[in-house]
Design a protein around this motif. Structure first.
Motif, PDB file in Angstrom:
ATOM      1  N   ASN A   2       0.877  -6.679  -2.904  1.00 33.79           N
ATOM      2  CA  ASN A   2      -0.324  -5.932  -3.247  1.00 33.79           C
ATOM      3  C   ASN A   2      -0.181  -5.181  -4.565  1.00 33.79           C
ATOM      4  OD1 ASN A   2      -1.934  -6.502  -0.884  1.00 33.79           O
ATOM      5  ND2 ASN A   2      -0.382  -5.358   0.214  1.00 33.79           N
ATOM      6  N   ILE A   4      -0.852  -1.952  -6.720  1.00 34.29           N
ATOM      7  CA  ILE A   4      -1.011  -0.524  -6.474  1.00 34.29           C
ATOM      8  C   ILE A   4      -1.433   0.139  -7.781  1.00 34.29           C
ATOM      9  CG2 ILE A   4       0.110   1.576  -5.651  1.00 34.29           C
ATOM     10  CD1 ILE A   4       0.008  -0.807  -3.591  1.00 34.29           C
ATOM     11  N   THR A   6      -2.332   3.803  -9.538  1.00 31.04           N
ATOM     12  CA  THR A   6      -2.273   5.256  -9.421  1.00 31.04           C
ATOM     13  C   THR A   6      -3.045   5.847 -10.600  1.00 31.04           C
ATOM     14  OG1 THR A   6      -0.233   5.469 -10.706  1.00 31.04           O
ATOM     15  CG2 THR A   6       0.009   5.089  -8.328  1.00 31.04           C
ATOM     16  N   THR A  10      -0.303   0.866 -12.966  1.00 34.91           N
ATOM     17  CA  THR A  10      -0.567  -0.167 -11.977  1.00 34.91           C
ATOM     18  C   THR A  10       0.697  -0.993 -11.833  1.00 34.91           C
ATOM     19  OG1 THR A  10      -2.913  -0.232 -12.531  1.00 34.91           O
ATOM     20  CG2 THR A  10      -2.013  -2.163 -11.421  1.00 34.91           C
ATOM     21  N   LEU A  19       5.747   1.465   0.314  1.00 34.83           N
ATOM     22  CA  LEU A  19       4.953   2.078  -0.753  1.00 34.83           C
ATOM     23  C   LEU A  19       5.710   3.243  -1.375  1.00 34.83           C
ATOM     24  CD1 LEU A  19       2.387   2.264  -2.389  1.00 34.83           C
ATOM     25  CD2 LEU A  19       1.329   3.478  -0.474  1.00 34.83           C
ATOM     26  N   PRO A  68       2.922   7.160   2.544  1.00 34.40           N
ATOM     27  CA  PRO A  68       3.521   5.985   1.902  1.00 34.40           C
ATOM     28  C   PRO A  68       4.885   5.588   2.448  1.00 34.40           C
ATOM     29  CG  PRO A  68       3.495   7.839   0.391  1.00 34.40           C
ATOM     30  CD  PRO A  68       2.718   8.254   1.602  1.00 34.40           C
ATOM     31  N   ALA A  73       0.655  -1.655   3.178  1.00 34.52           N
ATOM     32  CA  ALA A  73      -0.538  -1.945   2.386  1.00 34.52           C
ATOM     33  C   ALA A  73      -1.144  -3.256   2.884  1.00 34.52           C
ATOM     34  CB  ALA A  73      -0.176  -2.042   0.920  1.00 34.52           C
ATOM     35  N   ASP A  76      -4.991  -4.334  -1.889  1.00 34.42           N
ATOM     36  CA  ASP A  76      -4.683  -3.566  -3.089  1.00 34.42           C
ATOM     37  C   ASP A  76      -5.099  -2.113  -2.823  1.00 34.42           C
ATOM     38  OD1 ASP A  76      -3.907  -5.950  -4.215  1.00 34.42           O
ATOM     39  OD2 ASP A  76      -5.669  -6.141  -5.497  1.00 34.42           O
ATOM     40  N   LEU A  77      -4.358  -1.169  -3.415  1.00 30.34           N
ATOM     41  CA  LEU A  77      -4.613   0.252  -3.157  1.00 30.34           C
ATOM     42  C   LEU A  77      -4.846   1.004  -4.456  1.00 30.34           C
ATOM     43  CD1 LEU A  77      -1.710   1.001  -0.623  1.00 30.34           C
ATOM     44  CD2 LEU A  77      -4.064   0.319  -0.094  1.00 30.34           C
TER      45      LEU A  77
END
Length: 105
Positions: A2, A4, A6, A10, A19, A68, A73, A76-77
């Protein structure tokens, strides 16, 4: 694996990486005390995406929060999390394919 995202970066979670481990690897500021027996210090705000928990977490989490250290996940987050102050955006990801590539003149 996935993607991630922030507030500052990325990255892609690696196979079998939590995570929390991914955030640490990429230089993010993340508090945690779960390895010391306290649950809930690592909570982050989830802006979008889906996570699941293989086991019920010990700490209470609001609907827009995740832990986390123990979540998985499922998509995608997008998270509220920042890079550490001592982390330059120019520091490469440890799994960056170009990390040891020959520099071209």
């Amino acid at each position: 694996m996935n993607l991630i995202t922030t507030c500052d970066k990325t990255f892609t979670l690696q196979q079998d990486e939590t995570l929390l481990e991914g955030l640490e690897r990429t230089g993010h500021e993340i508090e945690y005390q779960c390895r010391s027996g306290y649950c809930g210090a690592c909570r982050l705000k989830l802006l979008s995406g889906q996570v699941s928990y293989p086991e019920q977490p010990l700490a209470f989490i609001a609907p827009d929060e995740i832990l986390p250290c123990c979540c998985q996940a499922d998509s995608d987050l997008h998270l509220v999390c920042h890079l550490r102050d001592d982390t330059s955006e120019h520091n490469p990801d440890l799994f960056d394919n170009d990390l040891f590539a020959a520099k071209q003149s």
